[in-house]
Design a protein around this motif. Structure first.
Motif, mmCIF file in Angstrom:
data_model
loop_
_atom_site.group_PDB
_atom_site.id
_atom_site.type_symbol
_atom_site.label_atom_id
_atom_site.label_comp_id
_atom_site.label_asym_id
_atom_site.label_seq_id
_atom_site.Cartn_x
_atom_site.Cartn_y
_atom_site.Cartn_z
ATOM 1 N N HIS A 151 -10.960 2.116 12.509
ATOM 2 C CA HIS A 151 -9.704 1.638 11.928
ATOM 3 C C HIS A 151 -9.611 2.067 10.463
ATOM 4 N N LEU A 152 -8.395 2.400 10.048
ATOM 5 C CA LEU A 152 -8.150 2.720 8.638
ATOM 6 C C LEU A 152 -8.023 1.456 7.792
ATOM 7 N N LEU A 153 -7.614 0.351 8.419
ATOM 8 C CA LEU A 153 -7.273 -0.869 7.688
ATOM 9 C C LEU A 153 -8.347 -1.330 6.702
ATOM 10 N N PRO A 154 -9.633 -1.441 7.086
ATOM 11 C CA PRO A 154 -10.622 -1.933 6.126
ATOM 12 C C PRO A 154 -10.885 -0.969 4.972
ATOM 13 N N TYR A 155 -10.347 0.257 5.079
ATOM 14 C CA TYR A 155 -10.488 1.224 3.984
ATOM 15 C C TYR A 155 -9.290 1.165 3.029
ATOM 16 N N PHE A 156 -8.401 0.209 3.247
ATOM 17 C CA PHE A 156 -7.271 0.042 2.328
ATOM 18 C C PHE A 156 -7.758 -0.152 0.904
ATOM 19 N N TYR A 157 -8.823 -0.944 0.733
ATOM 20 C CA TYR A 157 -9.327 -1.212 -0.614
ATOM 21 C C TYR A 157 -9.751 0.087 -1.309
ATOM 22 N N VAL A 158 -10.398 0.980 -0.581
ATOM 23 C CA VAL A 158 -10.827 2.251 -1.165
ATOM 24 C C VAL A 158 -9.612 3.062 -1.610
ATOM 25 N N LEU A 159 -8.587 3.128 -0.741
ATOM 26 C CA LEU A 159 -7.381 3.894 -1.056
ATOM 27 C C LEU A 159 -6.646 3.273 -2.244
ATOM 28 N N TYR A 160 -6.467 1.957 -2.192
ATOM 29 C CA TYR A 160 -5.776 1.258 -3.275
ATOM 30 C C TYR A 160 -6.535 1.394 -4.590
ATOM 31 N N PHE A 161 -7.860 1.207 -4.537
ATOM 32 C CA PHE A 161 -8.642 1.210 -5.767
ATOM 33 C C PHE A 161 -8.704 2.615 -6.374
ATOM 34 N N THR A 162 -8.695 3.643 -5.523
ATOM 35 C CA THR A 162 -8.635 5.008 -6.037
ATOM 36 C C THR A 162 -7.332 5.218 -6.808
ATOM 37 N N ALA A 163 -6.210 4.800 -6.212
ATOM 38 C CA ALA A 163 -4.917 4.932 -6.889
ATOM 39 C C ALA A 163 -4.894 4.120 -8.188
ATOM 40 N N LEU A 164 -5.438 2.902 -8.133
ATOM 41 C CA LEU A 164 -5.462 2.048 -9.316
ATOM 42 C C LEU A 164 -6.264 2.683 -10.446
ATOM 43 N N LEU A 165 -7.461 3.180 -10.127
ATOM 44 C CA LEU A 165 -8.329 3.718 -11.172
ATOM 45 C C LEU A 165 -7.808 5.044 -11.716
ATOM 46 N N VAL A 166 -7.184 5.865 -10.873
ATOM 47 C CA VAL A 166 -6.578 7.107 -11.368
ATOM 48 C C VAL A 166 -5.436 6.766 -12.319
ATOM 49 N N HIS A 167 -4.624 5.769 -11.953
ATOM 50 C CA HIS A 167 -3.529 5.347 -12.838
ATOM 51 C C HIS A 167 -4.074 4.754 -14.125
ATOM 52 N N ARG A 168 -5.098 3.921 -14.011
ATOM 53 C CA ARG A 168 -5.677 3.297 -15.203
ATOM 54 C C ARG A 168 -6.328 4.343 -16.095
ATOM 55 N N GLU A 169 -6.972 5.331 -15.471
ATOM 56 C CA GLU A 169 -7.594 6.393 -16.251
ATOM 57 C C GLU A 169 -6.536 7.163 -17.039
ATOM 58 N N ALA A 170 -5.365 7.385 -16.442
ATOM 59 C CA ALA A 170 -4.289 8.080 -17.149
ATOM 60 C C ALA A 170 -3.793 7.241 -18.329
ATOM 61 N N ARG A 171 -3.696 5.922 -18.139
ATOM 62 C CA ARG A 171 -3.313 5.039 -19.250
ATOM 63 C C ARG A 171 -4.370 5.070 -20.350
ATOM 64 N N ASP A 172 -5.643 5.053 -19.961
ATOM 65 C CA ASP A 172 -6.735 5.154 -20.938
ATOM 66 C C ASP A 172 -6.616 6.434 -21.755
ATOM 67 N N GLU A 173 -6.355 7.541 -21.048
ATOM 68 C CA GLU A 173 -6.268 8.837 -21.726
ATOM 69 C C GLU A 173 -5.171 8.828 -22.788
ATOM 70 N N ARG A 174 -3.998 8.291 -22.437
ATOM 71 C CA ARG A 174 -2.882 8.260 -23.396
ATOM 72 C C ARG A 174 -3.243 7.425 -24.621
ATOM 73 N N GLN A 175 -3.842 6.268 -24.389
ATOM 74 C CA GLN A 175 -4.178 5.397 -25.498
ATOM 75 C C GLN A 175 -5.281 6.000 -26.372
#
Length: 418
Positions: free
Chosen positions: A369-393
């Motif tokens: 099932h893909l469902l229990p891997y939602f956290y991995v997918l979500y957290f990857t998107a979150l950290l990539v977005h957060r990393e971009a915010r870090d870079e700008r700051q």
């Protein structure tokens, strides 16, 4: 409305329209996950088995349980702390003080739950209340966010966050106007960041383990692994609670719906998805595979803890023997940027460790099932977005020194790939 100071920070998350969409999408996603995880197909991208009515979602008992939980954690926050730490310097040159007693709160909560279980507390019934509890948490965070927004109207300009003061009600409500909303010494953002949601996540996992034992005679090896890995993660966060004072959430982001919903609803009800999945969809797991998963988790934790400890030690005392020999780049602010050790490998080695651990949490659930891997997918998107915010700051803060750091350390999270 309190006056704003200085230039307005650029709008994030797609501005007001993006903020409005996220305020709908995040709760909808949380309820979708809670519904599909207990369905037979358990499809992440499929429709939920049914749309619950208000009679299913609303429960006065769930609201009372949630408020009791928040009250208990608030009381533990107010207990004498083993240490009181000072935060970063604010606009008015002051520093706030924070109790470092999160791990103490976890231990006391565990003792209270243990006493409750010995007295017959039906912890195994909690999984059946997750939907009404999530609904109560969602309603509570909307009301709480509204109160925070109203409080910010009378806050001095020096107390406002850089990004949550656009003048647009929806955007500012979502991002949060006030940086550190407090009543006396009680800091709402700091309290919510690591206490009710993270500790709640651990005990939701425990309740799922208890219910599995009641249904099948004993918890599965997969359930033990998920509980153990995530307890280690939460315990580590609370043991190193002081480190949160230098994170983007505390130093930069206002306290509005984004953080309130994330801390109080999203974390406990979606981060426990793997344990929920294992309760409704048990998975066989042999010892050899369990050993491999433990090794993956250990590697992730080693990178995560090593990188964070190196950074925190360097910030506190650059002369400490463990970091004194590391190579650095001087900046115009007087601070030094690490370009060796963990922080010479990639710019965010702690994120790399986080993602490896996230994968290890999902692997006990199998690969059907893909469902229990939602956290991995979500957290990857979150950290990539957060990393971009870090870079700008960091670029805005360090200027040419940051360009030099990026030249010396070209990879952001994953060596030779990203």
């Amino acid at each position: 409305m309190a006056p704003r100071q200085g230039p307005q920070a650029p709008l994030e998350f797609g501005g007001p329209l993006g903020a409005a969409a996220l305020m709908l999408l995040l709760p909808a996603t949380m309820f979708h996950l809670l519904l599909v995880v207990r369905s037979g197909p358990a499809r992440l991208l499929g429709p939920p088995p049914y749309l619950p009515g208000l009679e299913v979602l609303w429960s006065p008992q769930a609201l009372l349980l949630l408020l009791t939980w928040l009250g208990l954690q608030a009381a533990l926050y107010l207990l004498p702390a083993r240490k009181v730490a000072e935060g970063q310097e604010l606009k008015d040159k002051s520093r706030l003080r924070y109790p470092i007693n999160g791990f103490q709160a976890l231990v006391v909560t565990a003792l209270l739950v243990g006493l409750g279980l010995s007295a017959g507390l039906p912890l195994g019934a909690l999984p059946e209340m997750l939907l009404p509890l999530a609904f109560a948490a969602t309603i509570t965070t909307f009301i709480f966010s509204l109160l925070l927004y109203m409080k910010a109207q009378v806050a001095p300009a020096s107390a406002l966050a850089p990004g949550g003061n656009s003048g647009n009600l929806i955007y500012d409500f979502f991002l949060g106007r006030e940086l550190n909303p407090r009543i006396c010494s009680f800091d709402f953002k700091y309290f919510c960041e690591l206490r009710p949601g993270l500790i709640g996540w651990v005990f939701i996992n425990l309740a799922l383990l208890v219910q599995e034992a009641e249904l099948r005679g004993s918890p599965s090896l997969a359930m033990w692994l998920v509980n153990g890995f995530q307890l280690l993660y939460v315990g580590d966060a609370l043991w190193h609670e002081e480190a949160v004072l230098t994170t983007m959430d505390i130093m930069h982001d206002g306290f509005g719906f984004m953080l309130a919903f994330g801390d109080l609803a999203w974390v406990p009800f979606t981060y426990s998805l793997q344990a929920q999945f294992l309760l409704y969809h048990p998975q066989p797991l042999g010892l050899p595979m369990a050993a491999v998963i433990c090794l993956i988790s250990a590697i992730g934790y080693y990178i995560f803890r090593g990188a964070n400890s190196q950074k925190n030690t360097f910030r506190k005392n650059p002369s400490d023997p463990s970091v004194a020999g590391l190579e650095t780049i001087p900046t115009a602010t007087g601070r030094q940027l690490l370009v060796s050790g963990w922080w010479g490998m990639v710019r965010h080695p702690n994120y790399l460790g986080d993602l490896i651990m996230a994968l290890a949490w999902s692997l006990p659930c199998g690969v059907s099932h893909l469902l229990p891997y939602f956290y991995v997918l979500y957290f990857t998107a979150l950290l990539v977005h957060r990393e971009a915010r870090d870079e700008r700051q960091c670029l805005q803060k360090y200027g040419r020194a940051w360009h030099e750091y990026c030249r010396r350390v070209p990879y952001r999270i994953l060596p030779y790939i990203y």
